[in-house]
Design an enzyme around this catalytic site. Structure first.
Site, PDB file in Angstrom:
ATOM      1  N   LYS A 214      44.697  57.170  29.054  1.00 20.86           N
ATOM      2  CA  LYS A 214      43.419  57.587  29.493  1.00 20.86           C
ATOM      3  C   LYS A 214      43.481  56.815  30.872  1.00 20.86           C
ATOM      4  CE  LYS A 214      39.139  58.274  31.203  1.00 20.86           C
ATOM      5  NZ  LYS A 214      39.118  57.273  32.314  1.00 20.86           N
ATOM      6  N   GLU A 291      42.270  43.611  25.279  1.00 23.39           N
ATOM      7  CA  GLU A 291      42.578  42.553  26.402  1.00 23.39           C
ATOM      8  C   GLU A 291      41.366  42.658  27.185  1.00 23.39           C
ATOM      9  OE1 GLU A 291      42.981  41.120  29.523  1.00 23.39           O
ATOM     10  OE2 GLU A 291      44.481  42.397  30.065  1.00 23.39           O
ATOM     11  N   CYS A 325      41.969  39.644  35.443  1.00 21.20           N
ATOM     12  CA  CYS A 325      41.455  39.238  34.196  1.00 21.20           C
ATOM     13  C   CYS A 325      41.838  37.401  34.245  1.00 21.20           C
ATOM     14  CB  CYS A 325      41.612  39.891  33.053  1.00 21.20           C
ATOM     15  SG  CYS A 325      43.396  40.190  32.659  1.00 21.20           S
ATOM     16  N   GLU A 422      32.325  36.124  35.064  1.00 21.26           N
ATOM     17  CA  GLU A 422      33.766  36.371  35.628  1.00 21.26           C
ATOM     18  C   GLU A 422      33.320  37.325  36.845  1.00 21.26           C
ATOM     19  OE1 GLU A 422      38.087  38.568  34.269  1.00 21.26           O
ATOM     20  OE2 GLU A 422      35.914  39.291  33.476  1.00 21.26           O
TER      21      GLU A 422
END
Length: 522
Positions: A214, A291, A325, A422
């Site tokens: 996807k 993750e 990330c 973040e």
């Protein structure tokens, strides 16, 4: 471009011609992006199911835009759960055969795919820059990064050894074999649209699994290009399937989680979505690799090599315009070196050139794929709490809606949003600290635990710190933390499972115990 602004429009009826038939490329072939490619057949605007390029059963599409210019690059099908079910069944049929290929046979296919990625690196880089906005150097680096995983897992495929276990009974023999888990759903992010797909696909195919990818709705063309090359490499129909979606992404995710055919999901993305996928997978007891988000501390001690520390933070903080990330989100600098470090960092960041990377090869930093709002909010909050803007601080609307100045903030404190959220943008937050014990406590005071960085020339200190930091990865005196040969993943709310390395196939494998009775003739 915010997700809610993307347009969904009807398209033509279902088309089942192969990628080699140029008639299916009409929509994209006329685009400026297609004309810039040496091999325009890499740019496909369809779903890839059971070795066929097809439209969605719904007939709907969504626009794919360049985040630098808002130009429509083309459109891709808006997958439905019916499309997803066709992909699941195709992958399941293909698994019946693919799982019995030897590791050596699968490795040869992956090696051919590696060769094709390398041969088409320029075009793949152009596609990434167009739909993601990253500069050429970053896009080139992503393609090389992706190729490295294919090369690595091509070599791992024939080496998925089992074990022979001595049994205490002389009449029994025991051995353990590794078996592929089955059909895997791979949900990939927009920030590394090719490399993150390849990192998952390489491990899954090496283990003998089949996959349904996807792709992210912002960057679907990179995954489609991968499928084109996989077909050319000889990957059998149904082993790789690709679904694209924007508006229907939650429904496709739910279908992956609830399908009894899909045995495992690998997801790279936010912690919030990862938790949702875990909840939705509970009824089918799926194996998960997650993750998720990061908030990486970057710790600079007084004894650090200043040049190395600054060079490392430029990579760890500003790579891909801060949209990674493992991005250095909290930069802790010991008091004795703080002023020199901040001055040096500002001096180097001034050299950056922001702009449309697709139009100017001298651009070092491109747009923010999801806009500047979060960066602006964090800067505003920090300034209200007495942080100092050492460089930048503003959006760049003259360049476009998604551009922001590379920014360095000084005198940041722990209560600010930039420390606790973040960023995913070009914002470096500098915090002072006094002692080793203090900075470990502050660095670990975070619910996520993906990457961390330490700058010191003291060997003993590097050992103490790396063992004390509650993170899945620690980089010492470098801003680079990911490679095909090393395990990538986090702890706490950054998820679980590892990608890359000799451990990368483990999450796509089950272990089968075979106990054999042996009649003694002695």
């Amino acid at each position: 471009m915010p997700l809610q602004t993307r347009q969904v429009i009807p398209t033509s009826s279902r088309n089942t011609k192969k990628a080699g038939d140029s008639s299916i490329l009409t929509t994209v072939m006329s685009s400026q992006l297609a004309s810039s490619l040496e091999n325009s057949r890499l740019l496909v605007d369809k779903l890839y199911i059971d070795g066929q390029w097809v439209s969605s059963l719904s007939g709907a599409t969504f626009d794919v835009r360049n985040p630098a210019t808002d130009e429509v690059l083309g459109s891709c099908p808006e997958s439905t759960t019916d499309d997803a079910e066709l992909a699941f069944q195709a992958a399941n049929r293909a698994f019946g055969t693919w799982q019995h290929w030897t590791g050596r046979q699968r490795g040869r296919i992956l090696r051919r795919l590696f060769d094709l990625v390398v041969a088409n690196a320029g075009d793949l880089s152009r596609i990434i820059t167009a739909e993601n906005g990253k500069p050429k150097a970053d896009a080139d680096g992503e393609v090389a990064f992706a190729a490295g995983f294919l090369e690595w897992f091509a070599e791992e495929a024939p080496r998925l050894y089992g074990d022979v276990i001595p049994h205490p009974s002389p009449d029994l023999r025991c051995h353990v074999v590794k078996r592929p888990i089955g059909v895997c759903g791979l949900i990939t992010p927009w920030n590394f649209p090719l490399a993150m797909a390849v990192r998952k696909v390489g491990a899954a195919l090496a283990a003998g699994c089949t996959v349904v990818i996807k792709s992210d709705g912002l960057t679907p063309f990179a995954s489609n290009a991968l499928a084109v090359l996989a077909d050319r490499a000889g990957v059998p129909p149904g082993v790789i399937n690709v679904l694209s979606s924007l508006a229907n992404t939650p429904q496709i995710g739910l279908a992956l989680c609830e399908s009894p055919v899909v045995k495992k999901i690998s997801f790279t993305g936010s912690t919030r979505v990862g938790k949702t996928l875990m909840q939705q997978s509970s009824a089918t007891l799926k194996k998960l690799s997650l993750e998720l988000g990061g908030n990486a501390p970057f710790i600079v001690f007084d004894d650090a090599d200043l040049e190395v520390a600054i060079r490392s933070v430029l990579v760890a903080k500003f790579k891909n315009t801060g949209q990674t990330c493992v991005c250095a989100n909290r930069i802790y600098v010991q008091e004795g070196i703080y002023d020199r470090f901040s001055e040096g960092l500002v001096r180097e960041v001034r050299k950056f050139r922001v702009g449309n990377a697709g139009a100017d090869s001298n651009v070092t930093h491109g747009p923010l794929t999801n806009g500047t709002t979060k960066v602006e909010e964090q800067i505003r909050d920090a300034v209200e709490k007495k942080a100092k803007v050492l460089l930048g601080g503003s959006a760049l609307p003259a360049l476009g809606a998604n551009f922001h100045e590379p920014t360095v903030l000084g005198d940041v404190i722990d209560s600010m949003l930039v420390v606790n959220e973040e960023t995913f943008g070009p914002l470096a937050a500098l915090l002072k600290f006094k002692t080793e014990e203090e900075v470990i406590q502050r660095a670990n005071d975070c619910e996520v635990g993906l990457a961390s960085y330490v700058m010191t020339q003291d060997l003993s200190r590097s050992c103490r710190i790396s063992e004390s930091l509650d993170y899945g990865m620690v980089a010492i005196n470098t801003g680079a933390i990911s490679d095909a040969a090393t395990p990538f993943g986090g702890v706490k709310h950054s998820g679980f499972g590892r990608e890359g390395s000799k451990y990368g196939c483990d999450d796509y494998i089950t272990y089968k115990t075979v106990m054999t009775g042996v009649t003694s003739r002695l």
